[in-house]
Write a protein that holds these residues in place. Structure first.
Motif, PDB file in Angstrom:
ATOM      1  N   UNK A   1      53.471 -36.458  34.268  1.00 34.72           N
ATOM      2  CA  UNK A   1      52.665 -37.644  34.584  1.00 34.72           C
ATOM      3  C   UNK A   1      53.319 -38.476  35.677  1.00 34.72           C
ATOM      4  N   UNK A   2      54.638 -38.607  35.636  1.00 40.45           N
ATOM      5  CA  UNK A   2      55.350 -39.350  36.669  1.00 40.45           C
ATOM      6  C   UNK A   2      55.195 -38.655  38.024  1.00 40.45           C
ATOM      7  N   UNK A   3      55.306 -37.352  38.038  1.00 40.45           N
ATOM      8  CA  UNK A   3      55.141 -36.595  39.270  1.00 40.45           C
ATOM      9  C   UNK A   3      53.722 -36.766  39.820  1.00 40.45           C
ATOM     10  N   UNK A   4      52.719 -36.734  38.937  1.00 44.39           N
ATOM     11  CA  UNK A   4      51.331 -36.963  39.357  1.00 44.39           C
ATOM     12  C   UNK A   4      51.176 -38.353  39.964  1.00 44.39           C
ATOM     13  N   UNK A   5      51.754 -39.329  39.304  1.00 45.39           N
ATOM     14  CA  UNK A   5      51.654 -40.708  39.788  1.00 45.39           C
ATOM     15  C   UNK A   5      52.310 -40.850  41.159  1.00 45.39           C
ATOM     16  N   UNK A   6      53.499 -40.311  41.317  1.00 49.94           N
ATOM     17  CA  UNK A   6      54.195 -40.410  42.602  1.00 49.94           C
ATOM     18  C   UNK A   6      53.437 -39.695  43.709  1.00 49.94           C
ATOM     19  N   UNK A   7      52.880 -38.533  43.388  1.00 46.65           N
ATOM     20  CA  UNK A   7      52.089 -37.813  44.386  1.00 46.65           C
ATOM     21  C   UNK A   7      50.861 -38.629  44.765  1.00 46.65           C
TER      22      UNK A   7
ATOM     23  N   UNK B   1      51.109 -29.237  43.814  1.00 45.32           N
ATOM     24  CA  UNK B   1      50.721 -27.856  43.509  1.00 45.32           C
ATOM     25  C   UNK B   1      50.412 -27.714  42.025  1.00 45.32           C
ATOM     26  N   UNK B   2      49.528 -26.793  41.712  1.00 45.64           N
ATOM     27  CA  UNK B   2      49.137 -26.573  40.316  1.00 45.64           C
ATOM     28  C   UNK B   2      50.310 -26.049  39.511  1.00 45.64           C
ATOM     29  N   UNK B   3      50.367 -26.436  38.216  1.00 43.06           N
ATOM     30  CA  UNK B   3      51.429 -25.996  37.309  1.00 43.06           C
ATOM     31  C   UNK B   3      50.871 -25.088  36.234  1.00 43.06           C
TER      32      UNK B   3
ATOM     33  N   UNK C   1      43.425 -33.419  36.331  1.00 45.10           N
ATOM     34  CA  UNK C   1      42.260 -34.122  36.857  1.00 45.10           C
ATOM     35  C   UNK C   1      42.636 -34.930  38.081  1.00 45.10           C
ATOM     36  N   UNK C   2      41.792 -34.855  39.101  1.00 44.44           N
ATOM     37  CA  UNK C   2      42.053 -35.647  40.301  1.00 44.44           C
ATOM     38  C   UNK C   2      41.508 -37.045  40.085  1.00 44.44           C
ATOM     39  N   UNK C   3      42.289 -38.050  40.447  1.00 43.39           N
ATOM     40  CA  UNK C   3      41.849 -39.424  40.230  1.00 43.39           C
ATOM     41  C   UNK C   3      40.636 -39.750  41.112  1.00 43.39           C
ATOM     42  N   UNK C   4      39.704 -40.537  40.560  1.00 42.39           N
ATOM     43  CA  UNK C   4      38.518 -40.963  41.310  1.00 42.39           C
ATOM     44  C   UNK C   4      38.850 -42.250  42.050  1.00 42.39           C
TER      45      UNK C   4
END
Length: 122
Positions: free
Chosen positions: A97-103, A111-113, A118-121
């Motif tokens: 989640x932290x990695x998603x937030x930073x990205x 990249x997919x894991x 889900x991509x943020x709207x």
């Protein structure tokens, strides 16, 4: 020594000497004398460590004539590993989640894991 098996396992694992003894026993059974050789302590001191490991169910000791072999009993380690596994999953999910937030903050796509994120709207 604590009453529940998990607490007894962690209490026994708290000492580096006992962890080293278990590491040696993971390679196969050996005698108390052989186990004591790498340590800068008396044989009675090593025996005390072995008693803690034995009470925790992490080793078994037997007697064969003059030889007293010790063997690893891995079942309690599985219980400790199972308990820790829940926390590994928690930390991996938190770091994901932290990695998603930073990205997202940096405007990058991760990249997919192996799972759909889900991509943020916007």
């Amino acid at each position: 020594m604590p009453n529940d098996p998990l607490s007894a396992t962690f209490a026994a694992l708290a000492d580096p000497t006992r962890r080293a003894i278990l590491a040696r026993l993971s390679k196969g059974e050996t005698s108390v004398t052989e186990l004591a050789q790498p340590f800068d302590m008396s044989l009675p001191a090593v025996t005390k460590h072995l008693k803690v490991l034995e009470r925790a169910g992490l080793i078994t000791r037997s007697r064969e004539a003059q030889w007293r072999p010790c063997r690893l009993a891995p079942e309690p380690l599985k219980g400790a590993n199972d308990w820790l596994e829940d926390y590994r999953e928690f930390w991996e999910a938190s770091l994901d989640r932290l990695e998603d937030y930073l990205a997202d903050v940096q405007g990058q796509k991760r990249p997919a894991r192996g799972r759909k994120v889900p991509t943020p709207k916007k």
